[in-house]
Design a protein around this motif. Structure first.
Motif, PDB file in Angstrom:
ATOM      1  N   THR A 173       9.388  48.630 -42.086  1.00 16.00           N
ATOM      2  CA  THR A 173       8.464  48.877 -43.192  1.00 16.00           C
ATOM      3  C   THR A 173       8.522  47.749 -44.214  1.00 16.00           C
ATOM      4  O   THR A 173       7.485  47.288 -44.705  1.00 16.00           O
ATOM      5  N   GLY A 174       9.715  47.298 -44.535  1.00 17.44           N
ATOM      6  CA  GLY A 174       9.860  46.209 -45.502  1.00 17.44           C
ATOM      7  C   GLY A 174       9.146  44.944 -45.075  1.00 17.44           C
ATOM      8  O   GLY A 174       8.499  44.264 -45.895  1.00 17.44           O
ATOM      9  N   TYR A 175       9.227  44.605 -43.799  1.00 17.59           N
ATOM     10  CA  TYR A 175       8.538  43.415 -43.285  1.00 17.59           C
ATOM     11  C   TYR A 175       7.026  43.589 -43.383  1.00 17.59           C
ATOM     12  O   TYR A 175       6.299  42.670 -43.768  1.00 17.59           O
ATOM     13  N   PHE A 176       6.559  44.772 -43.011  1.00 20.81           N
ATOM     14  CA  PHE A 176       5.121  45.040 -43.090  1.00 20.81           C
ATOM     15  C   PHE A 176       4.613  44.888 -44.524  1.00 20.81           C
ATOM     16  O   PHE A 176       3.573  44.274 -44.773  1.00 20.81           O
ATOM     17  N   LEU A 177       5.340  45.474 -45.472  1.00 12.50           N
ATOM     18  CA  LEU A 177       4.910  45.424 -46.860  1.00 12.50           C
ATOM     19  C   LEU A 177       4.873  43.995 -47.393  1.00 12.50           C
ATOM     20  O   LEU A 177       3.928  43.607 -48.090  1.00 12.50           O
ATOM     21  N   CYS A 178       5.885  43.217 -47.069  1.00 14.39           N
ATOM     22  CA  CYS A 178       5.914  41.824 -47.537  1.00 14.39           C
ATOM     23  C   CYS A 178       4.793  41.012 -46.883  1.00 14.39           C
ATOM     24  O   CYS A 178       4.147  40.190 -47.551  1.00 14.39           O
ATOM     25  N   CYS A 179       4.538  41.247 -45.610  1.00  6.29           N
ATOM     26  CA  CYS A 179       3.415  40.580 -44.947  1.00  6.29           C
ATOM     27  C   CYS A 179       2.099  40.964 -45.620  1.00  6.29           C
ATOM     28  O   CYS A 179       1.233  40.102 -45.853  1.00  6.29           O
ATOM     29  N   ARG A 180       1.948  42.243 -45.925  1.00  4.58           N
ATOM     30  CA  ARG A 180       0.713  42.706 -46.558  1.00  4.58           C
ATOM     31  C   ARG A 180       0.452  41.983 -47.868  1.00  4.58           C
ATOM     32  O   ARG A 180      -0.657  41.477 -48.109  1.00  4.58           O
ATOM     33  N   GLU A 181       1.463  41.922 -48.722  1.00  6.19           N
ATOM     34  CA  GLU A 181       1.281  41.289 -50.021  1.00  6.19           C
ATOM     35  C   GLU A 181       1.054  39.788 -49.892  1.00  6.19           C
ATOM     36  O   GLU A 181       0.263  39.196 -50.638  1.00  6.19           O
ATOM     37  N   ALA A 182       1.726  39.157 -48.926  1.00 11.94           N
ATOM     38  CA  ALA A 182       1.525  37.723 -48.710  1.00 11.94           C
ATOM     39  C   ALA A 182       0.110  37.434 -48.225  1.00 11.94           C
ATOM     40  O   ALA A 182      -0.542  36.489 -48.691  1.00 11.94           O
ATOM     41  N   VAL A 183      -0.378  38.248 -47.302  1.00  9.38           N
ATOM     42  CA  VAL A 183      -1.732  38.046 -46.768  1.00  9.38           C
ATOM     43  C   VAL A 183      -2.772  38.219 -47.881  1.00  9.38           C
ATOM     44  O   VAL A 183      -3.754  37.478 -47.945  1.00  9.38           O
ATOM     45  N   LYS A 184      -2.566  39.172 -48.761  1.00  8.21           N
ATOM     46  CA  LYS A 184      -3.503  39.380 -49.866  1.00  8.21           C
ATOM     47  C   LYS A 184      -3.642  38.127 -50.729  1.00  8.21           C
ATOM     48  O   LYS A 184      -4.704  37.868 -51.306  1.00  8.21           O
ATOM     49  N   THR A 185      -2.562  37.363 -50.808  1.00 11.88           N
ATOM     50  CA  THR A 185      -2.588  36.129 -51.610  1.00 11.88           C
ATOM     51  C   THR A 185      -3.087  34.938 -50.808  1.00 11.88           C
ATOM     52  O   THR A 185      -3.861  34.117 -51.310  1.00 11.88           O
ATOM     53  N   MET A 186      -2.662  34.846 -49.548  1.00  8.02           N
ATOM     54  CA  MET A 186      -2.944  33.657 -48.742  1.00  8.02           C
ATOM     55  C   MET A 186      -4.335  33.633 -48.117  1.00  8.02           C
ATOM     56  O   MET A 186      -4.916  32.559 -47.915  1.00  8.02           O
ATOM     57  N   ALA A 187      -4.885  34.787 -47.768  1.00 13.33           N
ATOM     58  CA  ALA A 187      -6.106  34.851 -46.960  1.00 13.33           C
ATOM     59  C   ALA A 187      -7.288  34.168 -47.647  1.00 13.33           C
ATOM     60  O   ALA A 187      -7.524  34.346 -48.845  1.00 13.33           O
TER      61      ALA A 187
END
Length: 248
Positions: free
Chosen positions: A114-128
């Motif tokens: 879950t922690g990896y998913f959440l960090c990926c989610r927040e990173a994608v929101k910034t990077m995309a």
């Protein structure tokens, strides 16, 4: 372009080695830590002493609100994240399947998946690109255990890393057109403090004779692979895995 990286679990082991290496390569480096503030501050001090920019952020990555707050603070202090190293993870006492409880399994999955998913989610929101981002790169720290299963020791941990392999493959395909690359490293027996969490600090020395290379690995060796995957030298690499397990 300013390079801003978040290394979760950056106060020790592979995370620490990665944070220090990326700072040398010109990244502004934020590290997250769970409990050991002093260790995290020591990493930041080492980065700053060498002319880099470091930032320590306390967060339990299994907690969604803490992950969101961590990324918000990172953005405010260093700028938009351009790279993420998902490294924070937990390993509990060696046990067979008969001794695993739902509480333990959920604890491991909460941080390691879950922690990896959440960090990926927040990173994608910034990077995309669709959100006005400039793209970026994510490296998930998986484990050779995802391939080997860790029978009789850490089947729950191995299963969590198997999930990270699937996350890496699926997310790489999902965000490739958004300018985001997603890859993983799979370390094997590496000399880190994590083995003490499993009740056997000397585990690497016990098993190293079983490895084709006849030795355990160092955190710095894993850090080099992570740094390459984040770099422009790997600009056409996504959905890929680098095994660092001495040939096993």
């Amino acid at each position: 372009m300013t390079k801003v990286v978040l290394v979760t679990g950056g106060s020790r082991g592979i995370g620490r080695a990665t944070a220090l290496l990326l700072a040398e390569k010109g990244y502004l480096v934020a590290i997250s830590y769970l409990h050991n503030q002093q260790a995290a501050q020591n990493v930041v001090a080492e980065i700053n002493a060498k002319g880099g920019v470091g930032l320590a952020l306390q967060a339990d990555i299994a907690d969604e609100s803490q992950v969101v707050a961590m990324f918000r603070q990172l953005h405010a202090q260093l700028g938009p994240v351009t790279a993420l190293v998902n490294n924070a993870g937990i390993l509990l006492q060696q046990a067979t399947i008969e001794d695993l409880t739902a509480e333990r399994i959920n604890l491991v999955l909460g941080t390691n998946v879950t922690g990896y998913f959440l960090c990926c989610r927040e990173a994608v929101k910034t990077m995309a690109k669709r959100h006005g981002g400039r793209g970026g790169a994510i490296v998930n720290v998986s484990s050779a255990a995802a391939r080997l299963g860790s029978p009789g020791e850490y089947v729950d941990y191995a299963a969590s890393k198997g999930a990270i392999d699937t996350l890496t493959t699926g997310l790489a395909l999902e965000v490739a057109a958004q300018g985001i690359r997603v890859n993983a490293v799979r370390p094997g027996y590496i000399y880190t403090e994590m083995h003490a969490s499993g009740g056997e600090p000397g585990r690497v020395d016990r098993v190293k004779s079983q490895l084709p290379m006849q030795r355990g690995g160092q955190p710095e060796e894993v850090a080099q692979a992570i740094a390459w995957l984040l770099s422009d030298a790997a600009s056409y690499v996504t959905g890929s895995f680098i095994d660092l397990a001495g040939g096993k």
